[in-house]
Write a protein that holds these residues in place. Structure first.
Motif: not given
Length: 315
Positions: A138-149
């Motif tokens: 699943y490395s290709s789906l790595s996501t940076s954490l942020s807060n939703p708008p």
């Protein structure tokens, strides 16, 4: 008592009182039991679990719900009663968050559910985590954490961070667009919230019960010893090679015909009771001889040649 002794006693007493309040202050540095941003929950509750689990952990999904669907309470019924108190929709904060991580070194997924609970008249955030072996990378789906708008016009208050984009829902996929004409097993996985089934991340589905899904699992034959497991997500396809399954190949055309049969049967009055469990995770399998088996947490149904049979179990 002389002046020196009095001063010493005063200083000792002041140190004790100051230490007490300092201790209480440090205990209260945790996030307060209120709807919060995912970055707050991660930093306060989830990050230590992930760091202890795997040094190479990558975030691949974040899910939150403001509308108090009691999703996490249903998944963890043995935990404390959920406390739902979110009157401000669309502010990007929620009383329940789910984080899914992947470790390539371990070959595992970790799902961490964080939600507010009330026990012994005390309210606090609770985190329940579980790890799963996965054959997929699943490395290709790595996501940076942020807060939703903020989005105060969206009343359902659902937040999904997938592939670095915040969404209010994830669209279902059309099985005919997967370009597979034959397969051993095809699964349309539907779940109200994110879950991990058989080492596969199941994305949350906006429309439970329509036999559409944002997660399609396809198993095809590679050779005499191995099969190819293909997972189709919106905009992403993952594959893994796994030991062969002794199922004969079936066609997508036959599967589509069986799907139409199931939709008609589930829409009939005799199966109106099935609507009561549509909020729970369930998956659809393609078996041999054009037989489709429906499995849920509480019910098992089987459809074969237009005849449907099954039974439900209560928790």
């Amino acid at each position: 008592m002389n002046r020196v002794a009095f001063v010493l006693l005063f200083l000792i007493f002041s140190a004790i009182i100051g230490g007490y309040y300092l201790t209480q202050s440090s205990e209260n540095t945790e996030i307060t039991p209120r709807p919060a941003y995912p970055t707050e929950i991660y930093a306060s509750k989830v990050k230590p679990l992930v760091q202890n689990w795997a040094g190479d952990a990558e975030l691949i999904l974040v899910y939150g719900s403001e509308n108090c669907q009691q999703i996490l309470c249903d998944l963890h019924p043995m935990s404390s009663p959920c406390f739902c108190n979110d009157s401000t929709f669309g502010d990007g904060k929620a009383p329940q968050w789910t984080f899914v991580f992947y470790s390539e070194q371990k070959g595992e997924l970790m799902k961490a559910d964080a939600y507010i609970v009330q026990k012994d008249k005390k309210i606090r955030w609770q985190v329940v985590s579980k790890t799963y072996r996965t054959p997929l990378n699943y490395s290709s789906l790595s996501t940076s954490l942020s807060n939703p708008p903020e989005n105060h016009t969206f009343k359902q208050g659902v937040y999904i961070l997938f592939r670095n984009q915040w969404k209010s829902s994830i669209g279902s996929l059309n099985i005919t667009s997967t370009n597979f004409t034959e397969f051993k097993r095809l699964v349309l996985a539907e779940s109200k919230g994110p879950m991990v089934y058989g080492g596969v991340l199941i994305l949350p589905d906006e429309k439970i019960g329509d036999l559409g899904s944002p997660t399609i699992i396809i198993r095809t034959q590679l050779n005499q010893t191995h099969d190819v497991l293909t997972i189709v997500y919106p905009g992403a396809v993952l594959r893994a090679y796994i030991p062969r399954l002794p199922y004969k190949l079936t066609s997508l055309e036959n599967y589509s015909q069986s799907i139409s049969t199931i939709i008609k049967r589930l829409a009939s009055p005799e199966f109106s009771g099935l609507k009561l469990i549509l909020g729970q995770p369930y998956v659809y399998y393609e078996l041999a001889n054009d037989t489709i088996k429906i499995e849920t947490l509480d019910c098992d149904f089987e459809v074969n040649d237009g005849n449907t049979k099954g039974a439900c179990r209560t928790r």
